[in-house]
Design an enzyme around this catalytic site. Structure first.
Site, PDB file in Angstrom:
ATOM      1  N   GLU A  15     -20.194  21.833 -14.026  1.00  0.00           N
ATOM      2  CA  GLU A  15     -20.470  20.467 -14.665  1.00  0.00           C
ATOM      3  C   GLU A  15     -19.543  19.435 -13.979  1.00  0.00           C
ATOM      4  O   GLU A  15     -20.029  18.344 -13.759  1.00  0.00           O
ATOM      5  CB  GLU A  15     -20.446  20.508 -16.426  1.00  0.00           C
ATOM      6  CG  GLU A  15     -21.563  21.169 -16.693  1.00  0.00           C
ATOM      7  CD  GLU A  15     -21.157  21.285 -18.286  1.00  0.00           C
ATOM      8  OE1 GLU A  15     -22.258  21.305 -19.104  1.00  0.00           O
ATOM      9  OE2 GLU A  15     -20.260  21.294 -18.892  1.00  0.00           O
ATOM     10  N   SER A  70       0.640  -1.201   0.001  1.00  0.00           N
ATOM     11  CA  SER A  70      -0.125   0.002   0.075  1.00  0.00           C
ATOM     12  C   SER A  70       0.956   1.288   0.157  1.00  0.00           C
ATOM     13  O   SER A  70       0.396   2.208   0.250  1.00  0.00           O
ATOM     14  CB  SER A  70      -0.895  -0.037   1.168  1.00  0.00           C
ATOM     15  OG  SER A  70      -0.135  -0.141   2.648  1.00  0.00           O
ATOM     16  N   HIS A  88     -40.884  22.283  -8.957  1.00  0.00           N
ATOM     17  CA  HIS A  88     -40.917  21.315 -10.173  1.00  0.00           C
ATOM     18  C   HIS A  88     -40.322  22.160 -11.422  1.00  0.00           C
ATOM     19  O   HIS A  88     -40.714  21.492 -12.397  1.00  0.00           O
ATOM     20  CB  HIS A  88     -42.345  20.965 -10.486  1.00  0.00           C
ATOM     21  CG  HIS A  88     -43.253  20.766  -9.265  1.00  0.00           C
ATOM     22  ND1 HIS A  88     -43.325  19.242  -8.829  1.00  0.00           N
ATOM     23  CD2 HIS A  88     -43.967  21.332  -8.371  1.00  0.00           C
ATOM     24  CE1 HIS A  88     -44.089  19.117  -7.888  1.00  0.00           C
ATOM     25  NE2 HIS A  88     -44.340  20.465  -7.486  1.00  0.00           N
TER      26      HIS A  88
HETATM   27  N1  ARG Z   1      -0.894  -1.370   5.143  1.00  0.00           N
HETATM   28  C1  ARG Z   1      -1.798  -1.781   6.252  1.00  0.00           C
HETATM   29  C2  ARG Z   1      -3.334  -1.100   6.218  1.00  0.00           C
HETATM   30  O1  ARG Z   1      -3.256  -0.012   5.561  1.00  0.00           O
HETATM   31  C3  ARG Z   1      -1.360  -1.533   7.644  1.00  0.00           C
HETATM   32  C4  ARG Z   1      -1.933  -2.634   8.593  1.00  0.00           C
HETATM   33  C5  ARG Z   1      -1.476  -4.073   8.273  1.00  0.00           C
HETATM   34  N2  ARG Z   1      -1.567  -4.926   9.334  1.00  0.00           N
HETATM   35  C6  ARG Z   1      -1.497  -6.088   8.897  1.00  0.00           C
HETATM   36  N3  ARG Z   1      -1.798  -7.116  10.163  1.00  0.00           N
HETATM   37  N4  ARG Z   1      -1.281  -6.697   7.660  1.00  0.00           N
HETATM   38  O2  ARG Z   1      -4.387  -1.518   6.473  1.00  0.00           O
END
Ligand code: ARG
Length: 459
Positions: free
Chosen positions: A289, A22, A155
């Site tokens: 828009e 992430s 309306h």
């Molecule tokens: N990157 C994870 C999230 O955004 C952090 C928490 C991850 N925890 C785990 N046990 N994998 O949710």
């Protein structure tokens, strides 16, 4: 090796690395993540869980990382998965084994919940400030248009005359409620969740109140399972953001048709409209828009997170990693829309004559003619029927009410006399609407004065 790699015999597949990481989006949380770690490590040292020197080394390491990220010197590593492990890995690289003590009594599960709360506190305040800004603009414009008569609609059919100020102040009310919703949601953001651990708290003697104080939270969370499982605060923001967008979208819709040739009530400033690649005459209300269109994204963000949360058991599940992109998208979208909306509205040219003349048509004063009879003792329902037949008569004759002769009026009710002509003028119609909260210029003036105070109190 990964920070969690001990029990693994081989590496993740590359597709998996990419799929579950992430860092590409949660790097946005680096300030919050480091702030949380600074508070946590200071508390560990205070409690004697780590030594004073270890605490100092961790603090110095975290501060140097913060500085380097701020200055753009850090390349995040997808293999380190998320912002939490990127920071921790960097810390260990910089200060050695002592860095490995930072994660004592903590889990990424409570870490991420803390980081998002810290982030949302800041962003919620920013959205509130943008709403306040827009509302100030609406007040300023309303003050200039207390006497600007325009048709009011139901309306999308002409209904009764109002003023442009009254119309603008209706939006003020919506945005003030939006501010209230966000202010209210801040109460539930104000809970410090570190100490929840992965789900079951921790055996270490953490001083959670100390951490809460360091990070500016009003209280600590009361249940470790809920602490890591709860995303209500994100949903509350998304719901409030969706309502803000709904309001902006309705306003956009009005701006779009008011600026059409058919209405001609307003002209958008060149700075907030665009042209056509083929039709030289076009000036399109693109900003409005786009705001209307982007409303769908924010609703989508809300639906996405509601759906993510609906089926997952307590406590943390990786599904919850999906909270962030929805939240970040909504934060960015609502802020951008509010930012463009204020100058777009402030630079509108208002065609007062056109609004007023347009208010003349469509028998907009029919209720006034009925009110005239009712004020003189005719039961309102009867008065309504009399004026209804009058309208039918006018339509056949191609006349407006004001064009009727006194004989015509009287033919429908003997109660009508000469003063009916003055009574049904548009200006008089608006002026008579003196009920508190109504469009009479005096009432709108009072509403504006109250609005200034209500806005201050909501900031
Ligand atoms: N990157 C994870 C999230 O955004 C952090 C928490 C991850 N925890 C785990 N046990 N994998 O949710």
């Amino acid at each position: 090796m990964k920070l969690w790699g001990g029990r693994f015999a081989k590496n993740n597949d590359e597709l998996m690395e990419d799929f579950h990481s992430s860092i590409t989006f949660d790097k946005r949380l680096y300030r919050e993540d480091i702030a949380g770690s600074l508070a946590h490590s200071a508390m560990l040292a205070k409690q004697g869980i780590i030594s004073e020197e270890e605490g100092n080394a961790i603090r110095a390491g975290l501060q140097s990382i913060l500085k380097d990220i701020d200055e753009g010197h850090v390349e995040f590593d997808i293999k380190a998965e998320d912002i939490h492990m990127n920071v921790e890995t960097m810390l260990i690289e910089r200060i050695g084994d002592v860095g490995k003590k930072l994660h004592t009594g903590r889990s990424r599960n409570d870490q991420v919940a803390l980081d998002i709360r810290l982030y949302m506190k800041r962003e919620t305040d920013e959205v509130i400030a943008l709403l306040a800004d827009l509302n100030e603009t609406l007040i300023t414009m309303a003050e200039q248009h207390r006497e600007t008569v325009m048709p009011g609609y139901t309306h999308l059919q002409k209904a009764q005359p109002i003023t442009f100020a009254h119309h603008l102040m209706a939006y003020f009310e919506m945005f003030l409620r939006d501010m209230g919703r966000l202010q209210d949601s801040k109460k539930r953001l104000d809970s410090m969740v570190l100490g929840s651990g992965a789900l079951a708290g921790t055996v270490f003697p953490l001083d959670r109140n100390f951490v809460a104080e360091q990070l500016g939270f009003g209280e600590i969370s009361h249940n470790s399972l809920d602490g890591v499982s709860d995303r209500d605060f994100a949903l509350e923001f998304l719901a409030a953001a969706s309502t803000i967008m709904m309001h902006l979208s309705r306003f956009s819709e009005e701006i779009i048709f008011w600026s059409s040739g058919e209405f001609g009530f307003i002209t958008l400033d060149d700075g907030y409209s665009t042209g056509s690649s083929i039709m030289p005459q076009k000036k399109n209300p693109d900003a409005a828009e786009l705001v209307r269109g982007k409303t769908g994204r924010v609703y989508g963000d809300l639906m996405a997170l509601l759906t993510v949360m609906k089926g997952i058991p307590l406590a943390y599940n990786k599904d919850m990693q999906e909270d962030k992109e929805a939240l970040f998208d909504a934060v960015d979208t609502v802020k951008k829309c509010l930012m463009i909306f204020k100058p777009m509205v402030a630079t509108l040219t208002i065609h007062e004559e056109r609004m007023r003349n347009d208010a003349e048509g469509g028998f907009i004063n029919a209720t006034d003619a009925a009110d005239y009879l009712a004020e003189r003792g005719v039961p309102f329902r009867e008065a309504h029927a009399v004026v209804g037949s009058l309208i039918l008569h006018c339509e056949k004759e191609g006349k407006a009410l004001k064009d009727l002769t006194i004989e015509e009026w009287k033919a429908f009710s003997p109660v009508f006399s000469e003063d009916i002509y003055d009574f049904v003028t548009i200006e008089k119609s608006v002026q008579r609407r003196q009920v508190p909260g109504g469009p009479a210029p005096q009432r709108v003036q009072e509403a504006i004065a109250a609005a200034k105070q209500r806005l201050e109190a909501m900031k």
